[in-house]
Design an enzyme around this catalytic site. Structure first.
Site, PDB file in Angstrom:
ATOM      1  CG  HIS A 263       7.847 -23.778 -52.332  1.00  0.00           C
ATOM      2  ND1 HIS A 263       6.826 -22.913 -51.996  1.00  0.00           N
ATOM      3  CD2 HIS A 263       8.935 -23.346 -51.654  1.00  0.00           C
ATOM      4  CE1 HIS A 263       7.279 -22.002 -51.153  1.00  0.00           C
ATOM      5  NE2 HIS A 263       8.564 -22.240 -50.923  1.00  0.00           N
TER       6      HIS A 263
ATOM      7  CE1 TYR B 192      14.680 -22.489 -51.715  1.00  0.00           C
ATOM      8  CE2 TYR B 192      14.926 -20.795 -53.373  1.00  0.00           C
ATOM      9  CZ  TYR B 192      14.303 -21.274 -52.241  1.00  0.00           C
ATOM     10  OH  TYR B 192      13.315 -20.538 -51.646  1.00  0.00           O
TER      11      TYR B 192
END
Length: 360
Positions: A70, A340
């Site tokens: 992303h 993440y």
């Protein structure tokens, strides 16, 4: 009864006792985190979070300081207006009637922040909601209701199959064909994407939490849910032939916000008998008998660049949840949380290195 000599403990012994007490206090949360990732099947001699992030990096040329997935996106800010109906399902403070500030990010999957928006087949929406008593709820959603793969190992194999060949600078189609042959579950995702063209903008897409989560109400009753946010603007498929701007998603979003806030309804779908709770590749059926509860409205008021906007340093870890909501046994949840974190550490180190090099 105290020993008559308790006041005469040597200073070194008292110091050692204090160190041991602090070691126990600090070890407890670390142990809980380790148990969570172990239960999620994440600890492995074959695979770990750094290797997953390495595989994301191999999909494109280096882009220091950007998210490993992303990578291209835009920050947004606003609030969540809770209507109170969510208290039927969960004691989470987010469902008490009220308004709660949020920071979010709209983006496309992928590791290249320079990619043309017209190439994106999926939109993504992430939110970090600030709740009373230092509560926090982070939601990471995609415009497809399922993931392509079920496990971290399958995700790693998918990324390897899509990696750039150093000799050609392109992915090897033969590797992707071999991956698809070994993972027939990916067909459901591909079929969905083919049947549902991407939306014309960030504003008119529906976004899904995909994984199941366990909710607990004030009486201790537990249920499982999947959530989605339903846009106020009607869906319209993108026409890439009309798009000449490679950044049309962000510019159209800012144009929409100049006219007023954008809204999505947050809806919880309650699990029925037979629904899978640990497999994100399988969609729950749409049924008139399924309980669906509209718990409030996500209101987006402003957009900011991701370089220096409020979402820049937010890790949208879907396992950061308020009391009353907990992860399911979906193995991808623990893997996403770990990856993440590694991605955040790497990009912040890169930003710091650039700042040192420039003398700031």
């Amino acid at each position: 009864m105290k020993s008559p000599h308790s006041r005469e403990l040597p200073a070194r012994a008292r110091g050692l006792d204090l160190v041991l007490r602090w070691a126990v206090v600090l070890a407890a949360p670390a142990l809980l985190a380790a148990l969570f990732t172990w239960c999620g099947g994440w600890f492995s001699t074959r695979l770990n979070a750094p290797r997953i992030v390495d595989a994301f990096e191999a999909m494109t040329r280096p882009h220091p300081g950007f998210r490993r997935n992303h990578a291209k996106g835009i920050c947004v800010t606003g609030h969540f207006d809770s209507n109170g109906t969510g208290e039927f399902l969960s004691r989470a403070s987010a469902f008490a009637r009220g308004s709660y500030p949020l920071v979010g990010r709209l983006s496309m999957p992928g590791s290249d922040p320079t990619r043309d928006d017209a190439t994106g087949m999926v939109r993504s929406f992430a939110l970090s909601m600030t709740l009373p008593h230092r509560g926090d709820w982070r939601l990471a959603m995609n415009s497809a209701p399922i993931f392509a793969v079920r496990t971290p190992q399958a995700l790693f194999e998918q990324l390897q199959a899509d990696a750039l060949d150093p000799r050609t600078g392109r992915a090897d189609p033969a590797k992707m064909r071999a991956f698809l042959d070994a993972h027939p579950e990916v067909r459901a995702f591909n079929d969905y994407v083919e049947a549902h063209p991407p939306s014309s903008g960030y504003d008119n897409a529906m976004y899904y939490g995909i994984s199941a989560f366990r909710v607990t109400d004030a009486h201790g009753v537990r249920r499982f849910v999947r959530w989605e946010v339903v846009p106020g603007h009607p869906y319209r498929a993108v026409d890439t032939r009309e798009q000449r701007d490679p950044d049309f998603l962000s510019y159209d979003l800012m144009r929409q916000l100049s006219k007023g806030p954008l809204r999505w309804h947050l809806v919880l779908n309650v699990a029925q008998d037979g629904d899978t709770l640990d497999d994100s590749t399988r969609e729950w059926t749409r049924s008139p008998s399924r309980l669906r509860i509209d718990v409030g409205t996500v209101v987006i008021e402003r957009a900011q660049t991701q370089i220096d906007g409020p979402c820049r340093d937010v890790v949208f870890d879907p396992t950061i949840l308020p009391d009353g909501i907990a992860p399911s046994a979906d193995p991808l949840l623990a893997a996403r949380a770990a990856a993440y974190s590694v991605s955040f550490q790497r990009r912040t180190r890169e930003e710091a290195a650039v700042a040192r090099a420039s003398g700031h």
